[in-house]
Enzyme design. Structure first.
Site, PDB file in Angstrom:
ATOM      1  N   ALA A  20       0.825  -0.997   0.176  1.00 40.43           N
ATOM      2  CA  ALA A  20       0.001   0.173   0.064  1.00 40.43           C
ATOM      3  C   ALA A  20       0.770   1.255   0.038  1.00 40.43           C
ATOM      4  CB  ALA A  20      -0.789  -0.015   1.325  1.00 40.43           C
ATOM      5  N   THR A  21       0.331   2.378  -0.646  1.00 43.51           N
ATOM      6  CA  THR A  21       1.049   3.597  -0.693  1.00 43.51           C
ATOM      7  C   THR A  21       1.343   4.138   0.862  1.00 43.51           C
ATOM      8  OG1 THR A  21       0.291   4.152  -2.918  1.00 43.51           O
ATOM      9  CG2 THR A  21       1.190   5.817  -1.650  1.00 43.51           C
ATOM     10  N   LEU A  27       7.237   3.415   5.565  1.00 41.08           N
ATOM     11  CA  LEU A  27       8.736   3.164   5.474  1.00 41.08           C
ATOM     12  C   LEU A  27       9.692   4.268   5.353  1.00 41.08           C
ATOM     13  CD1 LEU A  27       7.784  -0.208   3.519  1.00 41.08           C
ATOM     14  CD2 LEU A  27       8.548   0.027   5.818  1.00 41.08           C
ATOM     15  N   GLU A  29       9.348   7.291   6.011  1.00 45.82           N
ATOM     16  CA  GLU A  29       9.383   7.933   7.218  1.00 45.82           C
ATOM     17  C   GLU A  29      10.463   7.225   8.296  1.00 45.82           C
ATOM     18  OE1 GLU A  29       6.971  11.453   8.330  1.00 45.82           O
ATOM     19  OE2 GLU A  29       5.570   9.890   8.284  1.00 45.82           O
ATOM     20  N   GLY A  48       7.653  14.566  11.353  1.00 44.08           N
ATOM     21  CA  GLY A  48       7.401  14.970   9.863  1.00 44.08           C
ATOM     22  C   GLY A  48       6.630  15.923   9.789  1.00 44.08           C
ATOM     23  N   HIS A  55       4.787   6.401  -6.059  1.00 41.66           N
ATOM     24  CA  HIS A  55       4.839   5.187  -5.941  1.00 41.66           C
ATOM     25  C   HIS A  55       4.748   4.456  -7.312  1.00 41.66           C
ATOM     26  CE1 HIS A  55       3.081   1.553  -3.377  1.00 41.66           C
ATOM     27  NE2 HIS A  55       4.067   1.080  -4.308  1.00 41.66           N
ATOM     28  N   ARG A 100      11.263  16.802   7.806  1.00 38.78           N
ATOM     29  CA  ARG A 100      11.161  16.711   9.267  1.00 38.78           C
ATOM     30  C   ARG A 100      11.604  17.997   9.834  1.00 38.78           C
ATOM     31  NH1 ARG A 100       9.704  11.647  10.207  1.00 38.78           N
ATOM     32  NH2 ARG A 100      10.207  11.964  12.466  1.00 38.78           N
TER      33      ARG A 100
END
Length: 113
Positions: A20-21, A27, A29, A48, A55, A100
């Site tokens: 999934a997007t 992942l 982050e 963040g 994607h 971030r």
């Protein structure tokens, strides 16, 4: 390794059993947080604030996807990372940028009270 819990079906972002997007973004982050491990001052953390992602390819359950992040820009407390996700064949699954901001952990949490 893409598992059933990582799929668009499981996360509600689609109806196909592929990475999934939203999981790809998580992942990415996580890779930025790992890149900062041990590099911030005492009492500091980062949060963040912005994500830009593409994607590019589907990854089925069982596929291994590696996400790497590299710090590309520092602007005061703002940190900008580039990330890239690659599967076991070397195909680019996704890429983008994560911003971030470095904050004082206690002050940040106090504002939530």
């Amino acid at each position: 390794m893409v598992g059933d819990v990582d799929t668009a079906v499981a996360l509600g972002s689609g109806d196909v059993p592929v990475l999934a997007t939203p999981r790809l973004l998580a992942l990415a982050e996580a890779a930025t947080v790992a890149a900062l491990a041990g590099r911030l001052g005492g009492g500091q953390t980062s949060v963040g604030t912005r994500v830009e992602a593409e994607h590019r390819a589907a990854s089925p359950v069982g596929a291994r996807v590696t996400v790497e992040a590299e710090l590309e820009e520092i602007d005061g407390k703002r940190l900008v990372f580039g990330f890239r996700a690659v599967d076991e064949r070397g195909s680019v699954v996704g890429s983008g940028r994560v911003e971030r901001v470095v904050v004082d952990r206690d002050r940040f949490l106090a504002r939530l009270q």
